[in-house]
Design an enzyme around this catalytic site. Sequence first.
Site, PDB file in Angstrom:
ATOM      1  N   GLU A   1       0.845  -1.184   0.000  1.00 18.02           N
ATOM      2  CA  GLU A   1       0.000   0.000   0.000  1.00 18.02           C
ATOM      3  C   GLU A   1       0.881   1.233   0.000  1.00 18.02           C
ATOM      4  O   GLU A   1       2.105   1.142   0.136  1.00 18.02           O
ATOM      5  CB  GLU A   1      -0.960  -0.018   1.193  1.00 18.02           C
ATOM      6  CG  GLU A   1      -0.265  -0.008   2.548  1.00 18.02           C
ATOM      7  CD  GLU A   1      -1.237  -0.222   3.715  1.00 18.02           C
ATOM      8  OE1 GLU A   1      -2.219  -0.957   3.565  1.00 18.02           O
ATOM      9  OE2 GLU A   1      -0.987   0.356   4.782  1.00 18.02           O
TER      10      GLU A   1
ATOM     11  N   HIS B   1      -3.892   3.374   8.483  1.00 13.21           N
ATOM     12  CA  HIS B   1      -2.624   2.823   8.965  1.00 13.21           C
ATOM     13  C   HIS B   1      -1.626   3.953   9.200  1.00 13.21           C
ATOM     14  O   HIS B   1      -1.532   4.867   8.388  1.00 13.21           O
ATOM     15  CB  HIS B   1      -2.014   1.862   7.935  1.00 13.21           C
ATOM     16  CG  HIS B   1      -2.729   0.562   7.849  1.00 13.21           C
ATOM     17  ND1 HIS B   1      -2.662  -0.236   6.730  1.00 13.21           N
ATOM     18  CD2 HIS B   1      -3.520  -0.096   8.721  1.00 13.21           C
ATOM     19  CE1 HIS B   1      -3.377  -1.324   6.927  1.00 13.21           C
ATOM     20  NE2 HIS B   1      -3.921  -1.263   8.128  1.00 13.21           N
TER      21      HIS B   1
END
Lengths: 386, 296
Positions: free
Chosen positions: B211, B250
């Site tokens: 990601e 995150h």
Amino acid sequence: MKLHEYQAKSILASYGMPVPRSGVATTPQEARDVARHVGTPAFVKAQVHAGGRGKGGGIKLIESAEQAEDVAASMLGSRLISPQTSLTGAPISIVLVEESLDIEYELYLGIVIDAIAQAPVVIASKAGGMEIEEIALEHPGLILREVVQPTVGFRAYQGRRLAHAMGLPSNLANPVADQMMRLYKAFVDKDCSLVEINPLVITKSGQVMVLDAKMTIDDDAAFRQPDMPSLRDWTQEDILEAKAGQAGLAYVKLDGDVGCLVNGAGLAMATMDAIKASGCFPANFLDVGGGAEPIRVAEAMGIILADPQVKRVLINVFGGIARCDDIAEGIVRSYLDSGKELPLVVRFLGTNKDEGIRILKEAKPDTIFVDYISEATKVLQDITIQ
Amino acid sequence: MSILVGQDTRIVVQGITGKQGTFHSMQMLEYGSNIVAGVTPGRGGVKFNEAVPVFDAVETAVRELGANTSIIFVPAPGAADAVLEAAASGITLVICITEGVPAMDMIGVLSYLRGSNVRLIGPNCPGAISPASLCRVGIMPSEIHTPGRVGVVSRSGTLTYEAVNALTQFGIGQSTCVGIGGDPLVGTSFVDVLTMFEDDDETEAIVLIGEIGGNSEQEAAAFIKSGGVSKPIVSLIAGQSAPPRKRMGHAGAIVTGKSGTAEEKIRALSEAGTTIAPSVESLGEVMKQVLRGSTA
């Protein structure tokens, strides 16, 4: 969490780092009084959570206390637009009035947590005053780094090494190294993820001073940083993001019209990607997290529905710790509260999927249920056409 | 064989009496994982689920019951301490599920572990599962996994479940699935796991799920390009639609420079010869084609 310049300076001052004479003001009259006290010429500096303030007209030199009042009047209550703010800018509700100094050297000094070195890194440059990104682009050779070994901390020799490498005269090496060690101590004590002093100046009279300071505190360390709540300025954040932050939700406002509620950050990003790839645009990133209870989901949904840009909503939940029935209950609550009739597309998978679908069907019969993300994006496109 | 967790894994659950610890310990036991003990300081002497002994300290679990792997559900303020206790007690694999561990704590932990024989996975990760040995040391939903020969490594949680689900629906089983965690500071990198998959006889191909943020995908790409991995890899990168300078849930998922963008990561992984999956749902089909190509 970001701090304002005046907050960061007050913390650094408590670690023995010299800062210029200054005071904060929230009204033009106060600014005039502070300017009288500080002496003129001085600077009036808008307190916003963004860099590039000088370019946005957020730092002005004033010659008299009356001028300080005028400048403060024009700044306070307005919004500062700089290369680092959003297009609508950041609201100015506090200004800092600060003495002007005779500067000999302008240095850059920063500490970040480096994921590759897995350690704090102290960064210094003699090209202070420029943004570090600009220095990196234009003079990469002028950026110096010292990796800190965390068990022994940042040491004086490392500070002297940086001072020498910046080409400072040797009588300045010790005082500059001393400032670096104080900065490192503040960085560790306050659980910072970033501090930047740009510039750290050395005046013509040889005094080291913190002229501008940025500080970001690790949100994960909030439990042991009791001052954090009082230092937080929610007005500097997007209103919906601030609301989500207060509710402990990971939310980012975007420009599209498809509101998204997803569990898990990675899946939330992948869902946004799929929406965008299909030609629609996500209105937000929102991760409701693992064990999402109905009340938390309702709060999350409420934030999505409060966004006037949202025209349709996609729920994508891979039930694991999160249960689809809990999610459904939360959604129903906030939909009923909002009174909005926005189309709702739902993909449930995993724990208590059938129960979740039943709850939603009962409360909102026109909900569209899909099995795949690709199916969901197709349905969303059809909704646009209508 | 599999990697990291398998039939020799003897698990101690740190924080077994907490809400998350209890829930997932039950799930792990139902799946067949070998939990030999739990640890909750101050609660020693009780039994979990009427069978698993709970101790005050990890060292008791190691000494008396031969625990070799720890899974941590301890809340963030005590998580770093829990990792250090496990490492100091002779545990060689520590899987830290806890989310929100302060960065400064992780700096200390990683510095302590450097040069030791202790491997840390996470924090802020879903853990690891090896379906063939019915060994789950994590919080992933068990039922989506099926034994097979594809290794999965990811920075994400739910996106990994989605990916595994897509593989299973196409009849593609997994050797081991590992979530390395969504924080910028984690104990185990993509390169570490790729190395293990490369050496694992049971793994034929690999799925890598990355990601935005950081540059661990580029490190992985450089490693693959330099010949570190000969097995076929399908990669997926989340966050192409993410705006810059915003933290996407995150702690590690934030684009701060050019290298953090999805485009750069996709370019690097593509240049390294991995196959890019356009979406998570396409993973099964893409992997099927890759496997067909590699055996033809």
